[in-house]
Design a protein around this motif. Structure first.
Motif, mmCIF file in Angstrom:
data_model
loop_
_atom_site.group_PDB
_atom_site.id
_atom_site.type_symbol
_atom_site.label_atom_id
_atom_site.label_comp_id
_atom_site.label_asym_id
_atom_site.label_seq_id
_atom_site.Cartn_x
_atom_site.Cartn_y
_atom_site.Cartn_z
ATOM 1 N N LYS A 272 6.691 -59.690 -25.579
ATOM 2 C CA LYS A 272 7.906 -59.509 -26.375
ATOM 3 C C LYS A 272 9.041 -60.450 -25.967
ATOM 4 N N ILE A 273 8.989 -60.964 -24.736
ATOM 5 C CA ILE A 273 10.066 -61.877 -24.318
ATOM 6 C C ILE A 273 9.620 -63.340 -24.320
ATOM 7 N N SER A 274 8.334 -63.585 -24.562
ATOM 8 C CA SER A 274 7.827 -64.957 -24.518
ATOM 9 C C SER A 274 8.192 -65.734 -25.778
ATOM 10 N N ASP A 275 8.505 -66.986 -25.587
ATOM 11 C CA ASP A 275 8.786 -67.874 -26.719
ATOM 12 C C ASP A 275 7.492 -68.446 -27.282
ATOM 13 N N LEU A 276 6.436 -68.482 -26.443
ATOM 14 C CA LEU A 276 5.155 -69.024 -26.888
ATOM 15 C C LEU A 276 4.049 -68.442 -26.008
ATOM 16 N N VAL A 277 2.906 -68.113 -26.645
ATOM 17 C CA VAL A 277 1.751 -67.590 -25.916
ATOM 18 C C VAL A 277 0.577 -68.540 -26.123
ATOM 19 N N ILE A 278 -0.110 -68.857 -25.029
ATOM 20 C CA ILE A 278 -1.319 -69.681 -25.087
ATOM 21 C C ILE A 278 -2.473 -68.780 -24.681
ATOM 22 N N SER A 279 -3.490 -68.659 -25.543
ATOM 23 C CA SER A 279 -4.508 -67.646 -25.295
ATOM 24 C C SER A 279 -5.829 -67.983 -25.965
ATOM 25 N N ARG A 280 -6.881 -67.262 -25.557
ATOM 26 C CA ARG A 280 -8.129 -67.234 -26.303
ATOM 27 C C ARG A 280 -7.873 -66.488 -27.618
ATOM 28 N N ALA A 281 -8.927 -66.297 -28.413
ATOM 29 C CA ALA A 281 -8.726 -65.742 -29.751
ATOM 30 C C ALA A 281 -9.544 -64.475 -29.994
ATOM 31 N N GLY A 282 -9.619 -63.622 -28.971
ATOM 32 C CA GLY A 282 -10.230 -62.315 -29.177
ATOM 33 C C GLY A 282 -9.363 -61.498 -30.125
ATOM 34 N N ALA A 283 -9.974 -60.612 -30.896
ATOM 35 C CA ALA A 283 -9.232 -59.849 -31.910
ATOM 36 C C ALA A 283 -8.115 -59.016 -31.291
ATOM 37 N N GLY A 284 -8.403 -58.331 -30.176
ATOM 38 C CA GLY A 284 -7.388 -57.491 -29.562
ATOM 39 C C GLY A 284 -6.169 -58.276 -29.123
ATOM 40 N N THR A 285 -6.416 -59.442 -28.530
ATOM 41 C CA THR A 285 -5.317 -60.305 -28.088
ATOM 42 C C THR A 285 -4.483 -60.780 -29.271
ATOM 43 N N ILE A 286 -5.151 -61.222 -30.341
ATOM 44 C CA ILE A 286 -4.437 -61.717 -31.520
ATOM 45 C C ILE A 286 -3.533 -60.640 -32.096
ATOM 46 N N PHE A 287 -4.031 -59.424 -32.214
ATOM 47 C CA PHE A 287 -3.229 -58.380 -32.849
ATOM 48 C C PHE A 287 -2.085 -57.903 -31.957
ATOM 49 N N GLU A 288 -2.232 -57.994 -30.637
ATOM 50 C CA GLU A 288 -1.104 -57.664 -29.765
ATOM 51 C C GLU A 288 -0.060 -58.779 -29.804
ATOM 52 N N ILE A 289 -0.503 -60.026 -29.848
ATOM 53 C CA ILE A 289 0.435 -61.140 -29.990
ATOM 54 C C ILE A 289 1.206 -60.998 -31.298
ATOM 55 N N ALA A 290 0.486 -60.682 -32.375
ATOM 56 C CA ALA A 290 1.124 -60.525 -33.684
ATOM 57 C C ALA A 290 2.146 -59.391 -33.674
ATOM 58 N N SER A 296 2.137 -68.533 -31.176
ATOM 59 C CA SER A 296 1.025 -68.722 -30.244
ATOM 60 C C SER A 296 0.223 -69.986 -30.521
ATOM 61 N N ILE A 297 -0.452 -70.438 -29.463
ATOM 62 C CA ILE A 297 -1.457 -71.490 -29.552
ATOM 63 C C ILE A 297 -2.766 -70.845 -29.125
ATOM 64 N N LEU A 298 -3.765 -70.881 -30.000
ATOM 65 C CA LEU A 298 -5.039 -70.228 -29.718
ATOM 66 C C LEU A 298 -6.113 -71.261 -29.415
ATOM 67 N N ALA A 318 -4.221 -68.199 -37.916
ATOM 68 C CA ALA A 318 -3.394 -69.405 -38.029
ATOM 69 C C ALA A 318 -3.053 -69.721 -39.481
ATOM 70 N N HIS A 319 -3.910 -69.318 -40.396
ATOM 71 C CA HIS A 319 -3.675 -69.572 -41.824
ATOM 72 C C HIS A 319 -2.374 -68.920 -42.309
ATOM 73 N N THR A 320 -1.929 -67.888 -41.607
ATOM 74 C CA THR A 320 -0.674 -67.213 -41.975
ATOM 75 C C THR A 320 0.549 -68.014 -41.541
ATOM 76 N N GLY A 321 0.350 -68.973 -40.629
ATOM 77 C CA GLY A 321 1.473 -69.743 -40.088
ATOM 78 C C GLY A 321 1.963 -69.231 -38.754
ATOM 79 N N ALA A 322 1.301 -68.184 -38.223
ATOM 80 C CA ALA A 322 1.756 -67.556 -36.977
ATOM 81 C C ALA A 322 1.274 -68.276 -35.725
ATOM 82 N N ALA A 323 0.272 -69.142 -35.871
ATOM 83 C CA ALA A 323 -0.332 -69.766 -34.694
ATOM 84 C C ALA A 323 -0.847 -71.165 -35.006
ATOM 85 N N ILE A 324 -1.060 -71.924 -33.940
ATOM 86 C CA ILE A 324 -1.717 -73.233 -34.009
ATOM 87 C C ILE A 324 -3.047 -73.094 -33.279
#
Length: 371
Positions: A272-290, A296-298, A318-324
């Motif tokens: 919640k305080i991060s300006d950018l998250v760099i992560s793998r692309a597991g579903a659970g991680t993506i939905f918590e980032i969202a 984010s960069i996946l 990424a198609h939504t514009g939320a990530a690269i």
């Protein structure tokens, strides 16, 4: 009213286990609000964290379960024979307990339970986390009463008349866990400097660790980096990072914060305080980032390691514009630092990514499934 009984199955990995817990929490809340008597039990292969389930008052009953691997392994032959024994035990347990519904997350050890439940005419709800359905869920979908999916693309693997897009279950307390002064102190963070959170998972991710470390001479010039290195890789990678920083940018050392593991509540606060998250692309991680609204960069796992699951997850998000998305063959220190700088230096891009992430998030997934 008679006792309402929920059977959970499919919690052998973290990606399957924690959504089960999230749904169980919502189920408990609903039952307690209605003042209905209830019971929750887990039936399947050994769960990811048996003790945590039991601390949440979920009875754990294991069955023999065979895992069919994608590669040749002599254990595949022996594991085939575990299936009938697991099925018979599941059939007996379900007959004795007769739950009102079975909720399956897929994975090995679930088909035995799903088939036994189908024979006993117990309603079955399955959930598919990824944009590409797993093998067990493709089969279970035939016998399921309802199918819930996290990604739109996953719908095509199931009967459309019984399939619904609900998102991925995350912690029901997500919105109640908010950043405080303590989180800045705990990780030695400054509020007026960009925060980059790097997640390699609890076990770490060698490729992400390597590239991020050799990008630190650039990243630390304009940001502070919290880097989850993984428990088994922490000492080795911390030494490498310390040496690289000492050689390249020693005065920026205080802006690098390596950790082996991040407790889940702290992780939510950091997201919640991060300006950018760099992560793998597991579903659970993506939905918590969202859900946190963090850009984010996946970096999805390679296809030859985990199939195309993470790749498809990453691109749909990424198609939504939320990530690269940066696929591993293109993931280099120069490319990473260039993309990070471009995102953080453009306020309009940051705001658009935040807005897109929150619009994609489906925070009510656990509640919808539990209801």
């Amino acid at each position: 009213m008679d006792k309402i009984i929920l059977c959970l199955t499919g919690g052998t990995t973290g990606g399957h286990f924690f959504p089960l817990l999230s749904v169980a929490k919502e189920f408990k809340r609903i039952m307690e609000e209605k003042r209905w008597d209830y019971e929750i039990f887990y039936l399947g292969a050994e769960p990811f964290d048996k003790e945590l389930m039991e601390r949440n008052n979920i009875q754990v009953i294991t069955i023999p379960a065979g895992k069919i691997r994608r590669y040749f392994d002599i254990r595949n032959i022996f594991d085939i024979f575990k299936f009938p024994f697991g099925f018979l035990k599941a059939l007996w347990i379900l007959y004795v307990k007769m739950p009102n519904v079975i909720f399956s997350k897929g994975g090995y050890g679930t088909l035995e339970v799903v088939l036994a439940g189908w024979l006993l005419r117990i309603p079955i709800l399955i959930h598919e986390s990824d944009a590409i359905a797993g093998r067990s869920n493709k089969i279970a979908g035939i016998f399921a009463t309802r199918v819930a999916v996290s990604f739109e693309k996953a719908k095509k693997y199931f009967n459309k008349r019984k399939t619904a897009l609900v998102g991925h279950p995350i912690d029901p307390d997500f919105d109640n866990i908010n950043p405080d002064e303590e989180i800045y102190k705990k990780f030695n963070l400054e509020k007026d400097k960009f925060i980059i959170l790097v997640l390699g998972g609890s076990q770490g991710a060698m490729k992400i660790n390597d590239i991020v470390i050799y990008s630190l001479d650039k990243l630390l010039m304009f940001s502070q980096v919290i880097h989850q290195l993984g428990k088994h890789m922490f000492k080795e990678y911390k030494q490498i990072a310390d040496g690289f920083i000492l050689e390249k940018v020693p005065v920026r050392r205080k802006y690098y914060h390596p950790v082996d593991f991040i407790e889940h509540k702290d992780l939510i606060k950091l997201l919640k305080i991060s300006d950018l998250v760099i992560s793998r692309a597991g579903a659970g991680t993506i939905f918590e980032i969202a859900a946190s609204g963090a850009p984010s960069i996946l970096i999805p796992l390679r296809e030859n390691v985990a199939g195309r699951h993470q790749i498809e997850n990453a691109y749909e998000y990424a198609h939504t514009g939320a990530a690269i998305v940066i696929e591993e063959p293109n993931f280099t220190p120069d490319i990473l630092s260039s993309v990070v700088r471009k995102i953080l230096n453009d306020k309009a891009t940051l705001e658009f990514m935040r807005k897109s992430a929150l619009e994609f998030a489906k925070k009510e997934a656990a509640k919808i499934i539990a209801e």
